[in-house]
Write an enzyme that holds these catalytic residues in place. Structure first.
Site, PDB file in Angstrom:
ATOM      1  N   SER A   1       0.819  -1.213   0.000  1.00 55.42           N
ATOM      2  CA  SER A   1       0.000   0.000   0.000  1.00 55.42           C
ATOM      3  C   SER A   1       0.850   1.258   0.000  1.00 55.42           C
ATOM      4  O   SER A   1       0.330   2.337  -0.236  1.00 55.42           O
ATOM      5  CB  SER A   1      -0.946   0.053   1.188  1.00 55.42           C
ATOM      6  OG  SER A   1      -0.889  -1.026   2.012  1.00 55.42           O
TER       7      SER A   1
ATOM      8  N   HIS B   1      -3.020  -3.108  -5.925  1.00 54.69           N
ATOM      9  CA  HIS B   1      -3.365  -2.735  -4.555  1.00 54.69           C
ATOM     10  C   HIS B   1      -4.854  -2.950  -4.306  1.00 54.69           C
ATOM     11  O   HIS B   1      -5.686  -2.173  -4.761  1.00 54.69           O
ATOM     12  CB  HIS B   1      -2.967  -1.261  -4.316  1.00 54.69           C
ATOM     13  CG  HIS B   1      -3.205  -0.819  -2.915  1.00 54.69           C
ATOM     14  ND1 HIS B   1      -3.557   0.460  -2.573  1.00 54.69           N
ATOM     15  CD2 HIS B   1      -3.140  -1.503  -1.750  1.00 54.69           C
ATOM     16  CE1 HIS B   1      -3.714   0.537  -1.272  1.00 54.69           C
ATOM     17  NE2 HIS B   1      -3.470  -0.633  -0.752  1.00 54.69           N
TER      18      HIS B   1
ATOM     19  N   GLU C   1      -6.240  -0.540  -7.208  1.00 55.23           N
ATOM     20  CA  GLU C   1      -5.273   0.387  -7.798  1.00 55.23           C
ATOM     21  C   GLU C   1      -4.232  -0.440  -8.551  1.00 55.23           C
ATOM     22  O   GLU C   1      -3.615  -1.341  -7.971  1.00 55.23           O
ATOM     23  CB  GLU C   1      -4.584   1.221  -6.708  1.00 55.23           C
ATOM     24  CG  GLU C   1      -5.452   2.336  -6.168  1.00 55.23           C
ATOM     25  CD  GLU C   1      -4.766   3.151  -5.069  1.00 55.23           C
ATOM     26  OE1 GLU C   1      -5.072   4.337  -4.937  1.00 55.23           O
ATOM     27  OE2 GLU C   1      -3.930   2.591  -4.326  1.00 55.23           O
TER      28      GLU C   1
ATOM     29  N   ASN D   1      -4.392   6.198  -0.489  1.00 59.99           N
ATOM     30  CA  ASN D   1      -3.847   6.362   0.860  1.00 59.99           C
ATOM     31  C   ASN D   1      -3.081   7.666   1.002  1.00 59.99           C
ATOM     32  O   ASN D   1      -3.041   8.259   2.080  1.00 59.99           O
ATOM     33  CB  ASN D   1      -2.948   5.172   1.216  1.00 59.99           C
ATOM     34  CG  ASN D   1      -3.769   3.958   1.628  1.00 59.99           C
ATOM     35  OD1 ASN D   1      -4.976   4.077   1.851  1.00 59.99           O
ATOM     36  ND2 ASN D   1      -3.144   2.809   1.719  1.00 59.99           N
TER      37      ASN D   1
END
Ligand code: CAA
Length: 697
Positions: A406, A427, A439, A477
C-alpha cells in the site's frame, strides 16, 4: 423514417424496431422515430404495433448524454402519453435490460411480453433523478404502491419472473423479441382484446407516505433522489387525476434534474466506465490468466484468494508454516461460507472451490504453473524483496509478478527480480473479496501487456481498476493521510473527534475518520507514524493525542476501546471514550494551543479542502492521469458519497476559486500543511474546472 427506428408491416401489425446501439438509448432520433412509427401505423390502418429492440436489449433508458443539454422535442413523457393514447393496440416485447425511460415506454404500451432472461427496473434515482416519463404514476397502478415504492427508491433491477408475478408484464415467452411480440399481438387481435392503458386504471392505494419519505431520506445518507421519488409516487395515489399526477412527477423530476447531486451521480456513472479505458492499452493483448498465486494468507491474502476463486480462477496460496497454511485455509473457507449463505454459490461450488481449485502450501515450487501472483505479506521492504527474489526463482517465464503493497516503492521491489518488466502493483482494499477498488500501480519498467493484464484481471474480478503511478500511498492512501491529518488538526485546535465524525457522516460518508481509525486498528497508523517520524519535516505540526491513546493500549474496536468505547461489541457502534478529551486537553497544553470553537461547516470545509488540494497534487504530478481517476478511487475505496461524484467533481460544483481562497486563508495559520496545489492555482487562473481536464480540454 428515422434510422434509429425501422418500420415494417406484417399483416395488420406495424413492427417498430429500435436500432440505436449499443443499448438502444432513447435519444432524440429514437424518440422521433417512435413517434413517426406510431403515426404511420395509425394512418396506414394497422390494427396493432409491436415495439422491440435490435441487438442486446430493448431500450436501456433515456440517453444520459443528453442530460444537462437543452431538451429537444418530442420529449419522452409526451411520447409515452402519445403511445398510450394510440387507438391501436401497442405491445412491447422486451429482452436485455428495459431500464428507466425504456421501461416507461413499455409501461405506456398496452401489453408487455418479455423473454425469461429480460431484466427491468427504474434506476433513475441512482442517476440523481426520478422516473420522469410516467414511471412513478404507471408502475404503482400495476404493481401496487408498496412494491412500486421499493422498486423506484432502490432503483434495483428485477427479472421477468418477478415482473410477471407483480403484474408489471403480461407474459413470458422463450424466443426472439420480434417473433414473440408478433405472435402475442396476433393472439390479442384474434381474441379481440381491448386497448388497455395503464393511465386509465384506478389510482393505487395510499400508504403513510411521510413515514416512507423520512425512512428513505435517512437511508440515503443525504441523497435526495430516492426520497423525492416517494413524493412522486404519492401523487399517483393522491392527485385528483392521472394527468395531475404526471404534472407533479414532472415538477419533481425537473427539480432533481437541476440539482448538483444529479451532476455528481452522472459523473460517477460515466467515470466508472471511463476509468479503466486507457488509450495506451488500445490494441494491447493482456496475458492469459487461469491460475493465480497469492503469497500470504492473512486477511488481505485470503480475501484476494477468495475473490479469485469466486470468478473461476484456480489459486495457489503460499504461507510460511503449517499453522499458517491451516489458518489461511480457514479464512478462505470462512469467506466462501459467507458467499454460500448468501446464495452466491452452491454447496457443490463451495466444495469445488475449497477443494480442487485451491492449493495452500509452504513450498514456493507449487507456484511453477501460475500465470500471475500477488504478494500480500508484511509491509516491509526487506521482506517483500526476499519474496520477489523467490518468485523470480520459481515462477515460469512470462508470469506477472504483482505486489499488494500500500505504500512501498514498486520499482525497488521490482529490482529484486531479473524481470522487472513483469512486475506491477495490484493494490486491493480489505476485505478484498468485497471492496470494489483495485489500484493498478505502474512501475518504471512495467511492460504494457503486464499493465493490460492487471486491468483485465480487475475486470474479471468485477473491480473498478484505476491506474496509479508510484508515490507514498499511491492515489488513495496518499490523499487519505492528508485529510486525516486535517481532521486531527481541527481536533488539536478545539473541535472534538465526534464533531468531526458527525460532520463527515452528515456529508454522506458512511464513517468519519476517527470511527474509521477504530475500525482499522489505531496501531496500524501508529506504526506508520513511527516509521515516518525520523524523516518528518520540522515544520510539520504533529498532534500527539493519537499516539497517547495508543500508548495506553487502546487500538480501537479490536481492544474494545479507542476514540469510542465498544461495550456492546463493534456492531453497537460505540460511544465517545471520555479519556480522549483528557488526552486532547493534555496535548493542547503541552503544545501551547488555545482551543477554539469550530462550526460543523468549517470542520467539513477544512476536511474537504485538504482532500481536494492533495487530490489536485496527485493529478498535477501525474500519479493519477485524470481527475476522474481520483474520484473513482475515493468512491470505491474510501466511501466518498457517490452523489457528489468524487472530491474533484465536488470541488468543481463548489467552485475552485472559493476552495483556493479558503486554502490560502488556512495557510495563514499553517503554511506548511496548506500549500496550494499548483494545478489548482493553474485551473483557477485559467478559469477551468477539473472536469475540463477529464474531457481533455
Ligand atoms: N444513455 C447513454 N449511454 C448509455 C446508457 C444510457 N442510458 N446506458 C449505457 N450507455 C452506454 C455506456 O456509457 C457504454 O458506453 P461506452 O461503451 O462508450 O463506454 C455503453 O452504453 C455500454 O454500457 P455498459 O458498458 O454499461 O454495458 P453493460 O452491458 O455492462 O450494461 C446497461 C448495460 C445495464 C444498460 C448499463 O449500461 C446501464 O445500467 N445503463 C444505465 C441504464 C439507466 O440508468 N437507464 C435509465 C436512464 S434515465 C431515464 O431513462 C430517465 C428518464 O426517463 C429521463
Amino acid at each position: 423514417m428515422s434510422e434509429a427506428i425501422a418500420y415494417e408491416r406484417v399483416g395488420d401489425v406495424a413492427v417498430l424496431k429500435a436500432q440505436n446501439p449499443p443499448v438502444n438509448a432513447l435519444g432524440i432520433d429514437v424518440r422521433k422515430g417512435l413517434l413517426a412509427g406510431i403515426e404511420r401505423a395509425e394512418s396506414e390502418g394497422a390494427k396493432a404495433v409491436v415495439i422491440y429492440g435490435e441487438g442486446k436489449t430493448y431500450f436501456a433508458g433515456a440517453d444520459i448524454r443528453e442530460f444537462g443539454r437543452p431538451p429537444q422535442e418530442p420529449y419522452l413523457p409526451g411520447l409515452c402519453s402519445r403511445i398510450e393514447a394510440s387507438p391501436l393496440i401497442v405491445v412491447s416485447a422486451m429482452h436485455g435490460t428495459a431500464l428507466g425511460g425504456g421501461l416507461e415506454v413499455a409501461l405506456s404500451s398496452h401489453y408487455r411480453i418479455a423473454v425469461p432472461s429480460a431484466k427491468m427496473g427504474l434506476p433513475e434515482v441512482n442517476l440523481g433523478i426520478l422516473p420522469g416519463a410516467g414511471g412513478t404514476q404507471r408502475l404503482p397502478r400495476l404493481a401496487g404502491t408498496e412494491a412500486a415504492l421499493e422498486m423506484i427508491t432502490t432503483g434495483r433491477h428485477f427479472g421477468a419472473a418477478e415482473a410477471l408475478d407483480k403484474g408489471i408484464i403480461d407474459r413470458i415467452e422463450e424466443g426472439v423479441p420480434r417473433e414473440i411480440g408478433l405472435a402475442y399481438t396476433q393472439e390479442l387481435l384474434d381474441a379481440g382484446a381491448p386497448r388497455r392503458a395503464v393511465g386509465e386504471m384506478p389510482a393505487p392505494e395510499a400508504v403513510d407516505f411521510d413515514a416512507v419519505y423520512e425512512a428513505t431520506l435517512k437511508k440515503g445518507r443525504g441523497q435526495l433522489s430516492p426520497a423525492t421519488a416517494v413524493r412522486a409516487v404519492q401523487a399517483a395515489a393522491e392527485a385528483e387525476s392521472f394527468e395531475a399526477g404526471l404534472k407533479r412527477e414532472r415538477a419533481l423530476f425537473t427539480e432533481l434534474m437541476e440539482s448538483d447531486q444529479r451532476q455528481g451521480l452522472i459523473h460517477a456513472f460515466f467515470s466508472e466506465r471511463a476509468v479503466s479505458k486507457l488509450p495506451e492499452l488500445e490494441g494491447i493483448e493482456p496475458r492469459e490468466v487461469a491460475a493465480m498465486g497469492v503469497i500470504g494468507g492473512g486477511t488481505m491474502g485470503a480475501g484476494i484468494a477468495t475473490a479469485a476463486l469466486l470468478v473461476g480462477l484456480s489459486v495457489v496460496l503460499i504461507e510460511m508454516t503449517d499453522e499458517g497454511v491451516a489458518a489461511a485455509r480457514g479464512r478462505i473457507q470462512g469467506n466462501l461460507q459467507g458467499a454460500l449463505k448468501r446464495g452466491k454459490i452452491t454447496q457443490v461450488q463451495y466444495d469445488q472451490l475449497t477443494g480442487e481449485a485451491l492449493t495452500v502450501s509452504t513450498d514456493y515450487a507449487a507456484l511453477g504453473k501460475v500465470d500471475l501472483v500477488v504478494e500480500a505479506v508484511f509491509e516491509d521492504m526487506g521482506v517483500k524483496r526476499e519474496v520477489f527474489g523467490k518468485l523470480d526463482a520459481h515462477c515460469k517465464p512470462g508470469a506477472v509478478l504483482a505486489t499488494n503493497t500500500s505504500y512501498l516503492d514498486v520499482d525497488e521491489i521490482a529490482a529484486a527480480t531479473s524481470r522487472p518488466q513483469d512486475v506491477i502493483g495490484l493494490h486491493f482494499f480489505s476485505p478484498a473479496h468485497v471492496m470494489k477498488l483495485l489500484e493498478v500501480v505502474v512501475a518504471e519498467k512495467t511492460a504494457p501487456e503486464v499493465l493490460a493484464t492487471g486491468f483485465a484481471l480487475g475486470k474479471r474480478l468485477k473491480k473498478v481498476a484505476v491506474r496509479s503511478g508510484i508515490c507514498d500511498g499511491f492515489i488513495g492512501n496518499r490523499i487519505m493521510n492528508v485529510y486525516r491529518k486535517a481532521a486531527e488538526y481541527v481536533v488539536l485546535d478545539g473541535a472534538s473527534p465526534y464533531q468531526v465524525d458527525k460532520a463527515v457522516t452528515t456529508f454522506g460518508f458512511p464513517m468519519g475518520p476517527f470511527a474509521m481509525g477504530d475500525l482499522a486498528g489505531l496501531d496500524i497508523n501508529w506504526a506508520a507514524r513511527k516509521r515516518r517520524a525520523p524523516t518528518r519535516d520540522p515544520r510539520e505540526r504533529v498532534p500527539r493525542f493519537y499516539e497517547m491513546l495508543c500508548e495506553g493500549g487502546d487500538f480501537g474496536q479490536k481492544t474494545g476501546k479507542g476514540f469510542y468505547v465498544y461495550e456492546d461489541g463493534p456492531r453497537g457502534g460505540g460511544v465517545p471514550n471520555p479519556q480522549v478529551a483528557e488526552l486532547i486537553a493534555k496535548d493542547q497544553e503541552q503544545q501551547g494551543v488555545a482551543p477554539r470553537e469550530f462550526s460543523d461547516a468549517e470542520v467539513l470545509r477544512r476536511y474537504m479542502c485538504a482532500m481536494v488540494n492533495e487530490a489536485a497534487k496527485v493529478v498535477g504530478e501525474g500519479i493519477a492521469r485524470r481527475p476522474l481517476d481520483v474520484d473513482m478511487v475515493m468512491l470505491f475505496g474510501y466511501g466518498f458519497p457517490r452523489f457528489w461524484g468524487g472530491p474533484l467533481k465536488w470541488a468543481d460544483l463548489q467552485g475552485l476559486d472559493g476552495i483556493l481562497a479558503d486554502i490560502r486563508a488556512y495557510a495563514v495559520e499553517d503554511d506548511f500543511f496548506w500549500q496550494p496545489a499548483p494545478l489548482l492555482e493553474q485551473l483557477v487562473a485559467d478559469g477551468k474546472s477539473f472536469d475540463d481536464l477529464n474531457k481533455g480540454a
